[in-house]
Design a protein around this motif. Structure first.
Motif, PDB file in Angstrom:
ATOM      1  N   ILE A   1       1.840  -5.004 -16.152  1.00  0.00           N
ATOM      2  CA  ILE A   1       1.271  -3.824 -15.231  1.00  0.00           C
ATOM      3  C   ILE A   1       1.819  -4.362 -13.764  1.00  0.00           C
ATOM      4  O   ILE A   1       2.005  -3.358 -12.881  1.00  0.00           O
ATOM      5  CB  ILE A   1      -0.210  -4.068 -15.295  1.00  0.00           C
ATOM      6  N   THR A   2       1.753  -5.514 -13.396  1.00  0.00           N
ATOM      7  CA  THR A   2       2.351  -5.824 -12.062  1.00  0.00           C
ATOM      8  C   THR A   2       3.602  -5.385 -11.587  1.00  0.00           C
ATOM      9  O   THR A   2       3.899  -4.976 -10.693  1.00  0.00           O
ATOM     10  CB  THR A   2       2.035  -7.635 -12.035  1.00  0.00           C
ATOM     11  N   GLU A   3       4.559  -5.692 -12.762  1.00  0.00           N
ATOM     12  CA  GLU A   3       5.971  -5.134 -12.572  1.00  0.00           C
ATOM     13  C   GLU A   3       6.175  -3.761 -12.341  1.00  0.00           C
ATOM     14  O   GLU A   3       7.044  -3.265 -11.822  1.00  0.00           O
ATOM     15  CB  GLU A   3       6.723  -5.811 -13.738  1.00  0.00           C
ATOM     16  N   HIS A   4       5.185  -2.929 -13.062  1.00  0.00           N
ATOM     17  CA  HIS A   4       5.362  -1.619 -13.214  1.00  0.00           C
ATOM     18  C   HIS A   4       4.727  -0.928 -11.839  1.00  0.00           C
ATOM     19  O   HIS A   4       5.319  -0.004 -11.454  1.00  0.00           O
ATOM     20  CB  HIS A   4       4.577  -1.025 -14.383  1.00  0.00           C
ATOM     21  N   PHE A   5       3.502  -1.474 -11.469  1.00  0.00           N
ATOM     22  CA  PHE A   5       2.715  -0.842 -10.314  1.00  0.00           C
ATOM     23  C   PHE A   5       2.807  -1.440  -9.183  1.00  0.00           C
ATOM     24  O   PHE A   5       2.665  -1.230  -8.091  1.00  0.00           O
ATOM     25  CB  PHE A   5       1.353  -0.661 -10.684  1.00  0.00           C
ATOM     26  N   GLY A   6       3.486  -2.868  -9.119  1.00  0.00           N
ATOM     27  CA  GLY A   6       3.469  -3.556  -7.905  1.00  0.00           C
ATOM     28  C   GLY A   6       2.166  -4.378  -7.551  1.00  0.00           C
ATOM     29  O   GLY A   6       1.073  -4.235  -8.387  1.00  0.00           O
ATOM     30  N   ALA A   7       2.471  -5.180  -6.679  1.00  0.00           N
ATOM     31  CA  ALA A   7       1.264  -6.208  -6.208  1.00  0.00           C
ATOM     32  C   ALA A   7       0.069  -5.766  -5.774  1.00  0.00           C
ATOM     33  O   ALA A   7      -0.739  -6.246  -5.629  1.00  0.00           O
ATOM     34  CB  ALA A   7       1.833  -7.446  -5.363  1.00  0.00           C
ATOM     35  N   ALA A   8       0.131  -4.306  -5.317  1.00  0.00           N
ATOM     36  CA  ALA A   8      -1.070  -3.698  -4.669  1.00  0.00           C
ATOM     37  C   ALA A   8      -2.194  -3.704  -5.779  1.00  0.00           C
ATOM     38  O   ALA A   8      -3.505  -3.426  -5.529  1.00  0.00           O
ATOM     39  CB  ALA A   8      -0.507  -2.675  -4.147  1.00  0.00           C
ATOM     40  N   VAL A   9      -1.697  -3.614  -7.142  1.00  0.00           N
ATOM     41  CA  VAL A   9      -3.046  -3.577  -8.161  1.00  0.00           C
ATOM     42  C   VAL A   9      -3.563  -4.779  -8.588  1.00  0.00           C
ATOM     43  O   VAL A   9      -4.607  -5.032  -9.364  1.00  0.00           O
ATOM     44  CB  VAL A   9      -2.564  -2.798  -9.377  1.00  0.00           C
TER      45      VAL A   9
ATOM     46  N   ASP B   1      -5.784  -7.896  -7.118  1.00  0.00           N
ATOM     47  CA  ASP B   1      -6.651  -8.456  -5.844  1.00  0.00           C
ATOM     48  C   ASP B   1      -6.074 -10.143  -5.532  1.00  0.00           C
ATOM     49  O   ASP B   1      -5.299 -10.757  -5.983  1.00  0.00           O
ATOM     50  CB  ASP B   1      -8.157  -8.448  -6.351  1.00  0.00           C
ATOM     51  N   ALA B   2      -7.061 -10.461  -4.521  1.00  0.00           N
ATOM     52  CA  ALA B   2      -6.707 -11.786  -3.834  1.00  0.00           C
ATOM     53  C   ALA B   2      -6.819 -13.019  -4.708  1.00  0.00           C
ATOM     54  O   ALA B   2      -6.377 -14.174  -4.506  1.00  0.00           O
ATOM     55  CB  ALA B   2      -7.641 -11.887  -2.614  1.00  0.00           C
ATOM     56  N   ASP B   3      -7.468 -12.813  -6.078  1.00  0.00           N
ATOM     57  CA  ASP B   3      -7.792 -13.883  -6.814  1.00  0.00           C
ATOM     58  C   ASP B   3      -6.831 -13.603  -7.970  1.00  0.00           C
ATOM     59  O   ASP B   3      -6.961 -14.626  -8.738  1.00  0.00           O
ATOM     60  CB  ASP B   3      -9.253 -13.600  -7.351  1.00  0.00           C
ATOM     61  N   GLY B   4      -6.012 -12.928  -7.741  1.00  0.00           N
ATOM     62  CA  GLY B   4      -4.997 -12.696  -9.024  1.00  0.00           C
ATOM     63  C   GLY B   4      -5.275 -11.875 -10.206  1.00  0.00           C
ATOM     64  O   GLY B   4      -4.520 -11.891 -11.219  1.00  0.00           O
ATOM     65  N   ARG B   5      -6.657 -11.364  -9.920  1.00  0.00           N
ATOM     66  CA  ARG B   5      -6.847 -10.578 -11.264  1.00  0.00           C
ATOM     67  C   ARG B   5      -6.615  -9.171 -10.909  1.00  0.00           C
ATOM     68  O   ARG B   5      -6.034  -8.697  -9.739  1.00  0.00           O
ATOM     69  CB  ARG B   5      -8.283 -10.621 -11.338  1.00  0.00           C
ATOM     70  N   LEU B   6      -6.636  -8.108 -11.854  1.00  0.00           N
ATOM     71  CA  LEU B   6      -6.381  -6.786 -11.924  1.00  0.00           C
ATOM     72  C   LEU B   6      -7.532  -5.996 -10.981  1.00  0.00           C
ATOM     73  O   LEU B   6      -8.517  -6.114 -11.144  1.00  0.00           O
ATOM     74  CB  LEU B   6      -6.370  -6.371 -13.466  1.00  0.00           C
ATOM     75  N   ASP B   7      -6.840  -5.194 -10.067  1.00  0.00           N
ATOM     76  CA  ASP B   7      -7.874  -4.456  -9.164  1.00  0.00           C
ATOM     77  C   ASP B   7      -7.926  -3.281  -9.740  1.00  0.00           C
ATOM     78  O   ASP B   7      -7.107  -2.211  -9.905  1.00  0.00           O
ATOM     79  CB  ASP B   7      -6.977  -4.462  -7.621  1.00  0.00           C
ATOM     80  N   ARG B   8      -8.913  -3.019 -10.639  1.00  0.00           N
ATOM     81  CA  ARG B   8      -9.238  -1.809 -11.524  1.00  0.00           C
ATOM     82  C   ARG B   8      -9.156  -0.614 -10.647  1.00  0.00           C
ATOM     83  O   ARG B   8      -8.756   0.435 -11.077  1.00  0.00           O
ATOM     84  CB  ARG B   8     -10.358  -1.830 -12.420  1.00  0.00           C
ATOM     85  N   ALA B   9      -9.942  -0.487  -9.539  1.00  0.00           N
ATOM     86  CA  ALA B   9     -10.049   0.495  -8.587  1.00  0.00           C
ATOM     87  C   ALA B   9      -8.589   0.941  -8.018  1.00  0.00           C
ATOM     88  O   ALA B   9      -8.262   2.340  -8.193  1.00  0.00           O
ATOM     89  CB  ALA B   9     -10.942   0.154  -7.367  1.00  0.00           C
ATOM     90  N   ALA B  10      -7.793   0.148  -7.516  1.00  0.00           N
ATOM     91  CA  ALA B  10      -6.383   0.352  -7.432  1.00  0.00           C
ATOM     92  C   ALA B  10      -5.769   0.993  -8.457  1.00  0.00           C
ATOM     93  O   ALA B  10      -4.909   1.910  -8.167  1.00  0.00           O
ATOM     94  CB  ALA B  10      -5.902  -0.894  -6.587  1.00  0.00           C
TER      95      ALA B  10
ATOM     96  N   GLU C   1      -0.186  11.612 -15.226  1.00  0.00           N
ATOM     97  CA  GLU C   1      -0.301  11.728 -16.511  1.00  0.00           C
ATOM     98  C   GLU C   1       0.654  10.684 -17.013  1.00  0.00           C
ATOM     99  O   GLU C   1       0.323   9.850 -18.197  1.00  0.00           O
ATOM    100  CB  GLU C   1      -0.009  13.107 -17.369  1.00  0.00           C
ATOM    101  N   GLN C   2       2.061  10.450 -16.524  1.00  0.00           N
ATOM    102  CA  GLN C   2       2.941   9.882 -17.091  1.00  0.00           C
ATOM    103  C   GLN C   2       2.618   8.116 -16.859  1.00  0.00           C
ATOM    104  O   GLN C   2       2.731   7.461 -17.919  1.00  0.00           O
ATOM    105  CB  GLN C   2       4.433   9.849 -16.614  1.00  0.00           C
ATOM    106  N   ARG C   3       2.107   8.006 -15.897  1.00  0.00           N
ATOM    107  CA  ARG C   3       1.514   6.619 -15.621  1.00  0.00           C
ATOM    108  C   ARG C   3       0.452   6.377 -16.587  1.00  0.00           C
ATOM    109  O   ARG C   3       0.483   5.157 -17.217  1.00  0.00           O
ATOM    110  CB  ARG C   3       1.219   6.150 -14.019  1.00  0.00           C
ATOM    111  N   ARG C   4      -0.427   7.424 -16.909  1.00  0.00           N
ATOM    112  CA  ARG C   4      -1.642   6.916 -17.604  1.00  0.00           C
ATOM    113  C   ARG C   4      -1.268   6.606 -19.107  1.00  0.00           C
ATOM    114  O   ARG C   4      -1.642   5.793 -19.787  1.00  0.00           O
ATOM    115  CB  ARG C   4      -2.489   7.874 -17.411  1.00  0.00           C
TER     116      ARG C   4
ATOM    117  N   ARG D   1      -6.834   2.563 -10.936  1.00  0.00           N
ATOM    118  CA  ARG D   1      -7.435   3.982 -11.338  1.00  0.00           C
ATOM    119  C   ARG D   1      -6.623   4.955 -10.459  1.00  0.00           C
ATOM    120  O   ARG D   1      -6.421   6.132 -10.920  1.00  0.00           O
ATOM    121  CB  ARG D   1      -8.744   4.006 -11.401  1.00  0.00           C
ATOM    122  N   GLN D   2      -6.628   4.620  -9.384  1.00  0.00           N
ATOM    123  CA  GLN D   2      -6.198   5.330  -8.122  1.00  0.00           C
ATOM    124  C   GLN D   2      -4.849   5.901  -8.464  1.00  0.00           C
ATOM    125  O   GLN D   2      -4.353   7.058  -8.126  1.00  0.00           O
ATOM    126  CB  GLN D   2      -6.163   4.859  -6.718  1.00  0.00           C
ATOM    127  N   ARG D   3      -4.000   5.165  -9.014  1.00  0.00           N
ATOM    128  CA  ARG D   3      -2.603   5.154  -9.196  1.00  0.00           C
ATOM    129  C   ARG D   3      -2.226   6.091 -10.588  1.00  0.00           C
ATOM    130  O   ARG D   3      -1.187   6.822 -10.598  1.00  0.00           O
ATOM    131  CB  ARG D   3      -1.634   3.882  -9.484  1.00  0.00           C
TER     132      ARG D   3
END
Length: 207
Positions: free
Chosen positions: A57-65, A67-76, A85-88, A78-80
């Motif tokens: 996921i990090t490689e595909h969407f970038g570090a912006a998804v 969070d500061a603790d190294g966990r998935l930022d689900r809100a970020a 549809e292709q990304r989903r 979801r926005q992407r």
């Protein structure tokens, strides 16, 4: 527990729309000593730090998804994928097999007479093939909306959007082997769960 023939445990698929009360029902089964396999919990576990899925996921969407603790930022995330549809679809192809495998492993590790596989999108994702019976928690859609608004703090538009993306009440009921009516007070759930619990123990003994 495994059946006498070595088959997997008897599995009841628990589902229902947003705000229907699935957690309240699964909690009652848990109080009776039944193992609950929660797809939402598993979905979080497969993207924990250090997992292959989170790396992809990090490689595909970038570090912006992340969070500061190294966990998935689900809100970020979801926005992407919300309007893409292709990304989903890419995300679903990555996560669904991992989640399904983890659910299968949890089923085989179950030691209660039967287990509950709680999956909000059981029908939508075609996972009803994994279970012996489908149990639907049902209530009118206006009650779903009221409960979800009170619980989630989300906007009505957001909740209605989620409801529209899920199977309709009629579609769920058409797939149901059993139904718990949760249109009334919480106290009405326990006797319905107990009746089904006794039936499921009998069904599992026949495996």
């Amino acid at each position: 527990m495994m059946s006498a023939t070595g088959q997997r445990p008897y599995v009841v698929g628990l589902t229902g729309g947003i705000g229907s009360g699935k957690t309240a029902v699964s909690d009652k089964f848990a109080e009776l000593g039944i193992d609950i396999i929660d797809a939402d919990i598993i979905a979080r576990q497969v993207v924990e730090p250090g997992t292959p899925a989170l790396k992809a996921i990090t490689e595909h969407f970038g570090a912006a998804v992340i969070d500061a603790d190294g966990r998935l930022d689900r809100a970020a995330l979801r926005q992407r994928i919300f309007s893409d549809e292709q990304r989903r679809q890419w995300l679903n192809k990555l996560l669904h097999p991992a989640i399904r495998l983890a659910m299968q492993e949890a089923i085989h590790q179950s030691r209660s007479p039967y287990c509950i596989l709680a999956v909000p999108l059981l029908i939508e994702n075609g996972l009803d093939g994994m279970v012996n019976r489908v149990l639907v928690v049902d209530c009118p859609e206006h009650i779903q909306l009221e409960r979800a608004l009170a619980r989630d703090g989300s906007t009505e538009q957001t909740i209605r959007g989620i409801m529209a993306s899920q199977a309709s009440r009629e579609q769920r009921l058409a797939k149901a082997d059993d139904v718990i009516d949760n249109s009334g007070p919480l106290s009405a759930i326990a006797p319905q769960v107990l009746k089904l619990h006794q039936a499921y123990i009998e069904f599992s003994a026949r495996l």
